[in-house]
Design an enzyme around this catalytic site. Structure first.
Site, PDB file in Angstrom:
ATOM      1  N   HIS A   1     -23.349  38.781 -32.968  1.00 40.62           N
ATOM      2  CA  HIS A   1     -22.499  37.868 -32.195  1.00 40.62           C
ATOM      3  C   HIS A   1     -23.274  36.770 -31.488  1.00 40.62           C
ATOM      4  O   HIS A   1     -22.690  36.030 -30.692  1.00 40.62           O
ATOM      5  CB  HIS A   1     -21.724  38.625 -31.118  1.00 40.62           C
ATOM      6  CG  HIS A   1     -20.718  39.582 -31.653  1.00 40.62           C
ATOM      7  ND1 HIS A   1     -19.395  39.235 -31.856  1.00 40.62           N
ATOM      8  CD2 HIS A   1     -20.813  40.862 -32.015  1.00 40.62           C
ATOM      9  CE1 HIS A   1     -18.736  40.279 -32.317  1.00 40.62           C
ATOM     10  NE2 HIS A   1     -19.580  41.288 -32.435  1.00 40.62           N
TER      11      HIS A   1
ATOM     12  N   THR B   1     -13.564  32.209 -29.262  1.00 39.61           N
ATOM     13  CA  THR B   1     -12.226  32.564 -29.730  1.00 39.61           C
ATOM     14  C   THR B   1     -11.169  31.890 -28.874  1.00 39.61           C
ATOM     15  O   THR B   1     -10.001  31.825 -29.248  1.00 39.61           O
ATOM     16  CB  THR B   1     -12.016  34.092 -29.687  1.00 39.61           C
ATOM     17  OG1 THR B   1     -12.621  34.609 -28.508  1.00 39.61           O
ATOM     18  CG2 THR B   1     -12.618  34.766 -30.899  1.00 39.61           C
TER      19      THR B   1
ATOM     20  N   LYS C   1     -13.659  30.414 -19.452  1.00 42.61           N
ATOM     21  CA  LYS C   1     -14.531  31.297 -20.237  1.00 42.61           C
ATOM     22  C   LYS C   1     -15.655  31.711 -19.303  1.00 42.61           C
ATOM     23  O   LYS C   1     -15.732  31.226 -18.175  1.00 42.61           O
ATOM     24  CB  LYS C   1     -15.073  30.572 -21.478  1.00 42.61           C
ATOM     25  CG  LYS C   1     -15.691  29.202 -21.177  1.00 42.61           C
ATOM     26  CD  LYS C   1     -16.120  28.476 -22.455  1.00 42.61           C
ATOM     27  CE  LYS C   1     -14.985  27.767 -23.162  1.00 42.61           C
ATOM     28  NZ  LYS C   1     -14.844  28.112 -24.562  1.00 42.61           N
ATOM     29  N   ARG C   2     -16.532  32.629 -19.760  1.00 43.23           N
ATOM     30  CA  ARG C   2     -17.672  32.971 -18.919  1.00 43.23           C
ATOM     31  C   ARG C   2     -18.452  31.714 -18.549  1.00 43.23           C
ATOM     32  O   ARG C   2     -18.513  30.763 -19.323  1.00 43.23           O
ATOM     33  CB  ARG C   2     -18.588  33.954 -19.657  1.00 43.23           C
ATOM     34  CG  ARG C   2     -18.035  35.352 -19.725  1.00 43.23           C
ATOM     35  CD  ARG C   2     -17.856  35.966 -18.356  1.00 43.23           C
ATOM     36  NE  ARG C   2     -19.111  36.373 -17.770  1.00 43.23           N
ATOM     37  CZ  ARG C   2     -19.469  37.632 -17.525  1.00 43.23           C
ATOM     38  NH1 ARG C   2     -18.648  38.617 -17.808  1.00 43.23           N
ATOM     39  NH2 ARG C   2     -20.638  37.905 -16.994  1.00 43.23           N
TER      40      ARG C   2
ATOM     41  N   LYS D   1      -6.952  30.360 -29.067  1.00 46.75           N
ATOM     42  CA  LYS D   1      -5.847  30.601 -28.135  1.00 46.75           C
ATOM     43  C   LYS D   1      -5.275  29.278 -27.624  1.00 46.75           C
ATOM     44  O   LYS D   1      -4.061  29.131 -27.459  1.00 46.75           O
ATOM     45  CB  LYS D   1      -6.331  31.465 -26.965  1.00 46.75           C
ATOM     46  CG  LYS D   1      -6.798  32.846 -27.423  1.00 46.75           C
ATOM     47  CD  LYS D   1      -7.698  33.553 -26.410  1.00 46.75           C
ATOM     48  CE  LYS D   1      -8.440  34.703 -27.097  1.00 46.75           C
ATOM     49  NZ  LYS D   1      -9.544  35.253 -26.281  1.00 46.75           N
TER      50      LYS D   1
ATOM     51  N   LYS E   1     -22.572  27.147 -22.478  1.00 46.26           N
ATOM     52  CA  LYS E   1     -21.160  26.760 -22.630  1.00 46.26           C
ATOM     53  C   LYS E   1     -20.871  25.438 -21.908  1.00 46.26           C
ATOM     54  O   LYS E   1     -19.830  24.831 -22.078  1.00 46.26           O
ATOM     55  CB  LYS E   1     -20.243  27.857 -22.105  1.00 46.26           C
ATOM     56  CG  LYS E   1     -20.308  29.165 -22.912  1.00 46.26           C
ATOM     57  CD  LYS E   1     -19.377  30.220 -22.317  1.00 46.26           C
ATOM     58  CE  LYS E   1     -19.559  31.604 -22.912  1.00 46.26           C
ATOM     59  NZ  LYS E   1     -18.896  31.769 -24.224  1.00 46.26           N
TER      60      LYS E   1
HETATM   61  C1  GLG Z   1     -19.984  36.651 -28.440  1.00 50.18           C
HETATM   62  C2  GLG Z   1     -20.186  35.173 -28.632  1.00 50.18           C
HETATM   63  C3  GLG Z   1     -18.916  34.400 -28.902  1.00 50.18           C
HETATM   64  C4  GLG Z   1     -18.033  35.113 -29.898  1.00 50.18           C
HETATM   65  C5  GLG Z   1     -17.762  36.525 -29.419  1.00 50.18           C
HETATM   66  C6  GLG Z   1     -16.970  37.321 -30.438  1.00 50.18           C
HETATM   67  O1  GLG Z   1     -20.893  34.616 -27.566  1.00 50.18           O
HETATM   68  O2  GLG Z   1     -19.237  33.128 -29.396  1.00 50.18           O
HETATM   69  O3  GLG Z   1     -16.817  34.447 -30.068  1.00 50.18           O
HETATM   70  O4  GLG Z   1     -18.969  37.224 -29.209  1.00 50.18           O
HETATM   71  O5  GLG Z   1     -17.615  37.320 -31.674  1.00 50.18           O
HETATM   72  N1  GLG Z   1     -21.032  37.713 -26.574  1.00 50.18           N
HETATM   73  C7  GLG Z   1     -19.938  37.113 -27.020  1.00 50.18           C
HETATM   74  O6  GLG Z   1     -18.970  36.984 -26.329  1.00 50.18           O
END
Ligand code: GLG
Length: 835
Positions: free
Chosen positions: A374, A678, A567-568, A682, A573
């Site tokens: 991820h 993601t 988001k976080r 949404k 970001k």
């Molecule tokens: C990760 C990534 C995100 C991703 C999510 C789900 O940073 O970009 O969309 O997983 O695959 N640690 C995360 O949240």
């Protein structure tokens, strides 16, 4: 021993077997029964919380009946199951989703009205189940929903944290963390005290030879902690399939409670031991995209992996098959590297306990596991120190070394000249202390590795895992672009939008076949439809405006553009880019004449998100946003032209309110750094447009909905490295508009400039790793394009409808289909009536 009632006594069971309610009257009866008897309340003291509890218990009965049937059906069918191992499941609320999925929301709504309540008020009583940090945990929750909906025999395995992600409070503009004790009343779990597994830590390995001269290893000594199962039913949408999410809770071992200590007067220390055991599942680590190598975290991982592997192996052994059939029965998906120890644990169980040969066991292991990556962020790639593992899991360390040895021998045979390669790909990093590279271990122990969006899956093949592509060939690496469940992120979050789509499409099949949304394009010129579409967005904005007023006292006008970034909080970001843009806008407004202001574009800028408690820079950014909000919102020159809002404690249920109210949402990560994201999905699914960089799934969203319908800007991933390099050489030149923003911050107009100077100098003096200065200019220009575009509401609505119509690809049902077919190799098992 399996307890089962003999055939001639089953009559009474069949006669009285629970079936749950089917309509409004039966719902009322069940809810009232629970309120009066389970909760000991009455019509004289039933508040909304009690009404929620009664309703939830009534639905829980429904779920558990389907759950029982599903488990029986899956046991009888005895076909391959998938196990989804994730340290995080960010579920949010359950009741609303359960009502929809079992198809009894209308019955509940009418029933609650009869009983004197509004369904929305009851639903909002529920506490979020927040066992996750962000995207990774929410993805796992969407996947559970899709696996059940598509009738796959699937289990989730996780930890039952007593404290989920902390609750965020903003005090004087700063984030403060409050513990989230969420288990006061949780009707959605079933403790299974009969399913308790002994988990071993510490100790030593004893080696011996048997009579045939074969050598064996046994792990002895150390301490034992109990893992107790808590089961959470996961209902599929419009299907009888209700899968299981099994969460493990830690407890002092039944055998361990030290009666000797107890009797010799050491009552306190014996209770302290007990508490130490319970600490393992006490709290979710609140870091997103960061790993910190704490022993307790390693304990959590190994505790959960051992318990889950034990459970999976036990279930397999009940089928009395031979070990060679294991991979026909079991697929295990590793959600990130957090469960990588499961690979080692299965190998240990097969070799040390079940007595298989190393090679046979290893074939089973690699045929069983697959791994999802991820992130490419180096600070998020897990490494555990060898001494730490040696102490906590001595046998596992030996097995890791053996896996590495065999792997490196294979590499050496294939690339005999390349010593450097061996050093690079070794699972053990030769540092001080030595470290175990968990991602490498996960790759070596799996048959498939996937990234979560096309760009990301390409990047891992060309950067962090490049050597492994050379070694294993490209077919081991694949892509499954992320998606979200439309049940929650369209129907539940935006019931009115869902309703008019249903009316136009002549049914709600789109909720299980999201590609049907494309028929919406036929109605893009339908006047009445467009009008209603706009009214729904407006109503959602009014609701958010009321919420903002109640929470922050800031009055925002729902008629102006709502621009949302939730988001976080993370430097990659780039919330700092957003707030710099806001300050730039503020300065622009300040420099205007009152005449000019009359024709300028009004806007509400909304931020939300948690920072990891130890992430100083991210906390600083939150403070800056709140300080800017304070100044801007109270400036008479600005009035309604600009409002800045920070939404406290962003979580799943707030997301369900925010995205339906967004005209535009921001997904502006530094290119190449957001694996997928993601929340952009949404945003679009809820009829908002996007401003985004060419990063993660943004690229595929643009491809699906058309570049005309998205505002892309900024550096491309392929150029990032050169730009960073250039920064470190020359004093990089900073855009004049951005310098004005820095001057404003440094002048102290937003308060204590010292505390904000780090945010500025990260860009101006310290190499600007996240390329904020490179992207600022195109960001501002793109914001200006958005202002212009929003003026033309007719075009804007066309873009929104067209975009929603083209979002079918991004359902998590499609993801699960891809995993099932190309990675897990499993078949669905629908209930008989649906077969
Ligand atoms: C990760 C990534 C995100 C991703 C999510 C789900 O940073 O970009 O969309 O997983 O695959 N640690 C995360 O949240």
């Amino acid at each position: 021993v399996e307890a089962s009632i003999p055939e001639n006594q089953r009559e009474a069971w069949r006669k009285h077997s629970a079936h749950g309610f089917e309509n409004k009257d039966e719902f009322e009866k069940e809810a009232v029964r629970h309120i009066e008897t389970t909760l000991a309340r009455s019509l004289f003291n039933c508040d909304e919380l009690a009404a929620y509890s009664g309703t939830a218990l009534a639905f829980r009965d429904r779920l558990v009946i389907d759950w029982n049937r599903t488990q029986q059906r899956q046991t009888f069918a005895d076909q391959k199951r998938v196990y989804y191992l994730s340290l995080e499941f960010l579920m949010g609320r359950t009741l609303d989703n359960a009502m929809l999925n079992v198809g009894l929301k209308d019955a509940a709504k009418d029933g609650l009205t009869d009983l004197g309540f509004r369904i929305e008020d009851i639903i909002s009583q529920e506490h979020d189940a927040a066992l996750g940090n962000g995207g990774l945990g929410r993805l796992a929750a969407c996947f559970l929903d899709s696996m059940a909906t598509l009738n796959y025999p699937a289990w989730g395995y996780g930890l039952r944290y007593r404290y989920g992600i902390f609750k965020q409070e903003i005090m004087d503009g700063y984030q403060v963390e409050i513990p989230d004790y969420w288990l006061d009343f949780n009707p959605w779990e079933f403790p299974r005290h009969d399913i308790t597994v002994d988990i071993q830590f510490y100790g030593y390995v004893r080696k011996y030879q048997d009579d045939d001269g074969k050598s064996h290893a046994v792990w002895e000594g150390g301490e034992i902690v109990d893992a107790v199962a808590y089961d959470v039913p996961i209902p599929g949408y419009k299907t009888g399939t209700t899968n299981n999410l099994r969460l493990w809770s830690s407890k002092a071992s039944r055998g361990e409670f030290d009666f000797q200590k107890f009797n010799s007067g050491e009552y306190e220390s014996s209770v302290a031991d007990q508490q130490r055991a319970e600490t393992i599942s006490a709290v979710l680590y609140p870091n997103d995209n960061l790993e910190r190598g704490k022993e307790l975290r390693l304990k959590q991982q190994s505790f959960w992996c051992s318990a889950s592997i034990y459970d999976i192996v036990r279930r397999f052994k009940k089928s009395k098959r031979s070990w060679s059939e294991f991979t026909d029965q079991v697929a295990i998906q590793l959600n990130d590297t957090h469960p990588t120890l499961a690979i080692v644990e299965l190998q240990r169980v097969l070799v040390d306990i079940e007595g298989l040969d190393w090679e046979d066991a290893w074939k089973i292991v690699t045929g069983t596991f697959s791994y999802t990556n991820h992130t490419v962020l180096p600070e998020a790639l897990e490494k555990w120190s060898v001494p730490l593992i040696q102490n906590l899991l001595p046998r596992h360390l030996q097995i890791i070394y053996e896996i590495n040895l065999q792997f490196l021998q294979m590499v050496e045979r294939r690339f005999p000249q390349d010593r450097e390669m061996l050093r690079r790909v070794s699972i053990i990093e030769e540092s001080q202390p030595k470290m175990v590279r968990m991602a490498y271990l996960a790759i070596v122990g799996s048959h498939k590795v996937n990234g979560v969006a096309e760009l990301h899956s390409d990047l891992i093949k060309t950067t962090i895992f490049k050597d492994f592509v050379t070694i294993y060939g490209p077919d081991k690496f694949t892509n499954v672009t992320n998606g979200v469940t439309p049940r929650r992120w369209l129907n539940q979050a935006n019931p009115r939008l869902s309703e008019i789509i249903k009316a136009k499409l002549g049914g709600d099949e789109f909720l299980s076949d999201l590609n049907l949304l494309n028929q919406l394009e036929n109605f893009v010129d339908d006047k009445a439809f467009r009008k209603e579409w706009a009214e729904i967005k407006y109503a959602n904005k009014v609701r958010l405006a009321q919420f903002i007023m109640a929470q922050t006292g800031v009055s925002v006008n729902p008629k102006v553009m709502f621009d949302i970034q939730v988001k976080r909080i993370h430097e990659y970001k780039r919330q700092q880019l957003n707030i710099f843009g806001v300050i730039h806008r503020y300065l622009t407004i300040k420099n205007m004449t009152p005449e000019e202001r009359k024709t300028y574009y009004p806007k509400v800028s909304i931020f939300g998100g948690k920072s990891a408690p130890g992430y100083w820079m991210a906390k600083n950014i939150i403070h800056l946003v709140n300080s800017v909000a304070q100044v801007v919102n109270n400036d008479k020159d600005v009035g309604n032209l600009l409002k800045v809002v920070f939404i406290e404690d962003y979580n799943v249920s707030k997301a369900e309110m925010l995205f339906p109210a967004a005209d535009i949402s921001q997904h502006i990560s530094c290119a190449g750094m957001e694996a997928s994201g993601t929340s952009q999905i949404k945003g679009v699914l809820n009829a908002g447009l996007l401003i985004g960089t060419c990063d993660g799934a943004n690229i595929e969203v643009a491809r699906e909905i058309g570049e005309d319908n998205i505002f892309l800007f900024g550096t491309l991933a392929e150029d990032v490295e050169d730009l960073r390099h250039a920064h470190s050489y020359s004093q990089h030149s900073i855009d004049g508009d951005l310098l004005k923003v820095f001057d404003a911050i440094n002048s102290g107009i937003f308060g204590d400039r010292n505390s904000f100077s780090a945010i500025v100098s990260a860009v101006a003096d310290h190499g600007d790793y996240y390329l904020v200065s490179d992207d600022f200019n195109s960001y501002i220009k793109t914001q200006a394009l958005i202002d212009e575009a929003y003026k033309n509401q007719e075009d804007w609505i066309t873009k929104c409808i067209t975009s929603v119509a083209r979002m079918g690809f991004f359902t998590s049902d499609r993801c699960i289909q891809e995993y099932a077919e190309s990675i897990w190799n499993i078949e669905p098992l629908p209930p008989a009536s649906k077969a």
